[in-house]
Motif scaffolding. Structure first.
Motif, PDB file in Angstrom:
ATOM      1  N   LEU A   1       0.830  -1.212   0.000  1.00 15.05           N
ATOM      2  CA  LEU A   1       0.000   0.000   0.000  1.00 15.05           C
ATOM      3  C   LEU A   1       0.864   1.261   0.000  1.00 15.05           C
ATOM      4  N   ALA A   2       1.921   1.255   0.790  1.00 17.60           N
ATOM      5  CA  ALA A   2       2.807   2.422   0.859  1.00 17.60           C
ATOM      6  C   ALA A   2       3.510   2.675  -0.473  1.00 17.60           C
ATOM      7  N   ARG A   3       3.977   1.625  -1.107  1.00 15.21           N
ATOM      8  CA  ARG A   3       4.617   1.783  -2.419  1.00 15.21           C
ATOM      9  C   ARG A   3       3.636   2.372  -3.425  1.00 15.21           C
ATOM     10  N   GLY A   4       2.425   1.873  -3.430  1.00 10.23           N
ATOM     11  CA  GLY A   4       1.417   2.389  -4.347  1.00 10.23           C
ATOM     12  C   GLY A   4       1.061   3.833  -4.065  1.00 10.23           C
ATOM     13  N   GLN A   5       0.840   4.158  -2.806  1.00 11.17           N
ATOM     14  CA  GLN A   5       0.478   5.529  -2.446  1.00 11.17           C
ATOM     15  C   GLN A   5       1.620   6.497  -2.763  1.00 11.17           C
ATOM     16  N   GLY A   6       2.843   6.075  -2.490  1.00 10.95           N
ATOM     17  CA  GLY A   6       3.994   6.923  -2.797  1.00 10.95           C
ATOM     18  C   GLY A   6       4.134   7.174  -4.287  1.00 10.95           C
ATOM     19  N   ALA A   7       3.953   6.129  -5.074  1.00 16.54           N
ATOM     20  CA  ALA A   7       4.055   6.270  -6.531  1.00 16.54           C
ATOM     21  C   ALA A   7       2.970   7.204  -7.060  1.00 16.54           C
ATOM     22  N   ILE A   8       1.753   7.052  -6.545  1.00 19.40           N
ATOM     23  CA  ILE A   8       0.657   7.925  -6.974  1.00 19.40           C
ATOM     24  C   ILE A   8       0.963   9.372  -6.616  1.00 19.40           C
ATOM     25  N   LEU A   9       1.416   9.602  -5.406  1.00 24.49           N
ATOM     26  CA  LEU A   9       1.715  10.962  -4.961  1.00 24.49           C
ATOM     27  C   LEU A   9       2.789  11.611  -5.829  1.00 24.49           C
ATOM     28  N   MET A  10       3.885  10.911  -6.067  1.00 23.63           N
ATOM     29  CA  MET A  10       4.978  11.511  -6.842  1.00 23.63           C
ATOM     30  C   MET A  10       4.578  11.718  -8.302  1.00 23.63           C
ATOM     31  N   ALA A  11       3.813  10.780  -8.859  1.00 23.72           N
ATOM     32  CA  ALA A  11       3.340  10.955 -10.234  1.00 23.72           C
ATOM     33  C   ALA A  11       2.431  12.171 -10.329  1.00 23.72           C
ATOM     34  N   GLN A  12       1.599  12.381  -9.312  1.00 25.08           N
ATOM     35  CA  GLN A  12       0.720  13.553  -9.319  1.00 25.08           C
ATOM     36  C   GLN A  12       1.518  14.841  -9.134  1.00 25.08           C
ATOM     37  N   VAL A  13       2.437  14.843  -8.200  1.00 22.83           N
ATOM     38  CA  VAL A  13       3.246  16.046  -7.940  1.00 22.83           C
ATOM     39  C   VAL A  13       3.970  16.484  -9.203  1.00 22.83           C
ATOM     40  N   TYR A  14       4.557  15.529  -9.916  1.00 26.86           N
ATOM     41  CA  TYR A  14       5.349  15.850 -11.109  1.00 26.86           C
ATOM     42  C   TYR A  14       4.575  15.684 -12.415  1.00 26.86           C
ATOM     43  N   GLN A  15       3.276  15.344 -12.286  1.00 26.74           N
ATOM     44  CA  GLN A  15       2.433  15.146 -13.476  1.00 26.74           C
ATOM     45  C   GLN A  15       3.152  14.267 -14.496  1.00 26.74           C
ATOM     46  N   ASP A  16       3.597  13.112 -14.003  1.00 31.90           N
ATOM     47  CA  ASP A  16       4.420  12.209 -14.804  1.00 31.90           C
ATOM     48  C   ASP A  16       3.780  10.826 -14.883  1.00 31.90           C
ATOM     49  N   PRO A  17       2.959  10.591 -15.900  1.00 36.98           N
ATOM     50  CA  PRO A  17       2.336   9.271 -16.026  1.00 36.98           C
ATOM     51  C   PRO A  17       3.358   8.158 -16.225  1.00 36.98           C
TER      52      PRO A  17
ATOM     53  N   PHE B   1       6.175   7.865 -14.726  1.00 38.59           N
ATOM     54  CA  PHE B   1       6.654   7.441 -13.415  1.00 38.59           C
ATOM     55  C   PHE B   1       5.701   6.420 -12.802  1.00 38.59           C
ATOM     56  N   LEU B   2       4.424   6.659 -12.953  1.00 37.28           N
ATOM     57  CA  LEU B   2       3.443   5.721 -12.419  1.00 37.28           C
ATOM     58  C   LEU B   2       3.538   4.373 -13.136  1.00 37.28           C
ATOM     59  N   GLU B   3       3.736   4.403 -14.428  1.00 33.41           N
ATOM     60  CA  GLU B   3       3.883   3.158 -15.184  1.00 33.41           C
ATOM     61  C   GLU B   3       5.138   2.404 -14.736  1.00 33.41           C
ATOM     62  N   ARG B   4       6.258   3.123 -14.619  1.00 41.84           N
ATOM     63  CA  ARG B   4       7.498   2.472 -14.184  1.00 41.84           C
ATOM     64  C   ARG B   4       7.361   1.932 -12.761  1.00 41.84           C
ATOM     65  N   SER B   5       6.673   2.675 -11.913  1.00 38.83           N
ATOM     66  CA  SER B   5       6.496   2.247 -10.520  1.00 38.83           C
ATOM     67  C   SER B   5       5.649   0.989 -10.426  1.00 38.83           C
ATOM     68  N   THR B   6       4.593   0.914 -11.217  1.00 37.29           N
ATOM     69  CA  THR B   6       3.765  -0.295 -11.164  1.00 37.29           C
ATOM     70  C   THR B   6       4.555  -1.503 -11.658  1.00 37.29           C
ATOM     71  N   LYS B   7       5.396  -1.307 -12.661  1.00 34.16           N
ATOM     72  CA  LYS B   7       6.238  -2.418 -13.127  1.00 34.16           C
ATOM     73  C   LYS B   7       7.217  -2.841 -12.033  1.00 34.16           C
ATOM     74  N   GLU B   8       7.786  -1.873 -11.335  1.00 33.56           N
ATOM     75  CA  GLU B   8       8.727  -2.178 -10.252  1.00 33.56           C
ATOM     76  C   GLU B   8       8.026  -2.902  -9.105  1.00 33.56           C
ATOM     77  N   ILE B   9       6.825  -2.470  -8.777  1.00 34.51           N
ATOM     78  CA  ILE B   9       6.062  -3.154  -7.725  1.00 34.51           C
ATOM     79  C   ILE B   9       5.773  -4.592  -8.142  1.00 34.51           C
ATOM     80  N   ASN B  10       5.412  -4.792  -9.387  1.00 33.47           N
ATOM     81  CA  ASN B  10       5.150  -6.158  -9.860  1.00 33.47           C
ATOM     82  C   ASN B  10       6.417  -7.018  -9.820  1.00 33.47           C
ATOM     83  N   ARG B  11       7.582  -6.445 -10.139  1.00 37.12           N
ATOM     84  CA  ARG B  11       8.840  -7.204 -10.034  1.00 37.12           C
ATOM     85  C   ARG B  11       9.088  -7.615  -8.580  1.00 37.12           C
ATOM     86  N   TRP B  12       8.827  -6.707  -7.657  1.00 40.02           N
ATOM     87  CA  TRP B  12       8.974  -6.996  -6.228  1.00 40.02           C
ATOM     88  C   TRP B  12       8.047  -8.146  -5.827  1.00 40.02           C
TER      89      TRP B  12
END
Length: 192
Positions: free
Chosen positions: A155-171, A173-184
């Motif tokens: 949950l923390a990884r997901g919330q952090g990724a969402i927050l940073m993607a929103q702050v930087y308006q970087d979709p 980043f969200l895509e890369r983060s979800t891939k990284e979470i899935n690798r984990w």
């Protein structure tokens, strides 16, 4: 079949849900809800005496949707890793909305936690529902003792990724983060 009254009430709850996501709880007025729901102003007071009552109805509505979705995943997705990856997929699928307004659960909990602790405790049920479900998936993977901790980390990884993607308006980043979470998650599944 829902009555006209039930449909009107649901339109009010749906409108409030959308507005709480877009504007936040504190910045949403009954007038905003009435306008979006397209109901006479008196109707909202018939169903909800206060905005806090309306928020509680929104939370119950979100919980019903979440429980239905998670139950469906439990029935239709055989493996716990696949169910966890489906959970992560929600972030990617919701990218435009998340970039605009952030996570509905996270934003609401943060907003209420600053001044309305009693309401935040109720809103936390949304996280609690996901946390318990995620913990059950980790238990099924073989992480019985660590399931709660791992669920909070996810949950923390997901919330952090969402927050940073929103702050930087970087979709991206969200895509890369979800891939990284899935690798984990795949690594955890491999070594369970």
């Amino acid at each position: 079949m829902p009555s006209k009254s039930d449909k009107t009430r649901q339109r009010i709850v749906d409108a409030a849900n959308q507005l709480f996501c877009k504007k936040g709880y504190n910045r949403t007025s009954f007038s905003d809800v009435v306008g979006m729901a397209d109901v006479p102003r008196g109707n909202i007071y018939y169903y909800f005496k206060t905005k806090d009552e309306l928020l509680r109805a929104v939370i119950r509505h979100r919980l019903e949707i979440t429980n239905t979705m998670l139950g469906e995943w439990n029935r239709t997705i055989a493996q716990p890793l696949d169910r966890l990856e489906r959970f992560v997929q929600i972030m990617y699928d919701s990218t435009p909305a998340l970039l605009q307004s952030g996570c509905p659960m996270g934003s609401l909990n943060m907003e209420l936690g600053k001044e309305r602790g009693e309401l935040q405790n109720e809103a936390r049920q949304l996280f609690d529902t996901f946390q318990r479900w995620i913990a059950n998936q980790f238990t099924d993977l073989g992480y019985r003792d660590e399931s709660r901790e791992l669920s909070l980390q996810l949950l923390a990884r997901g919330q952090g990724a969402i927050l940073m993607a929103q702050v930087y308006q970087d979709p991206g980043f969200l895509e890369r983060s979800t891939k990284e979470i899935n690798r984990w998650l795949e690594t955890l599944a491999r070594y369970a």
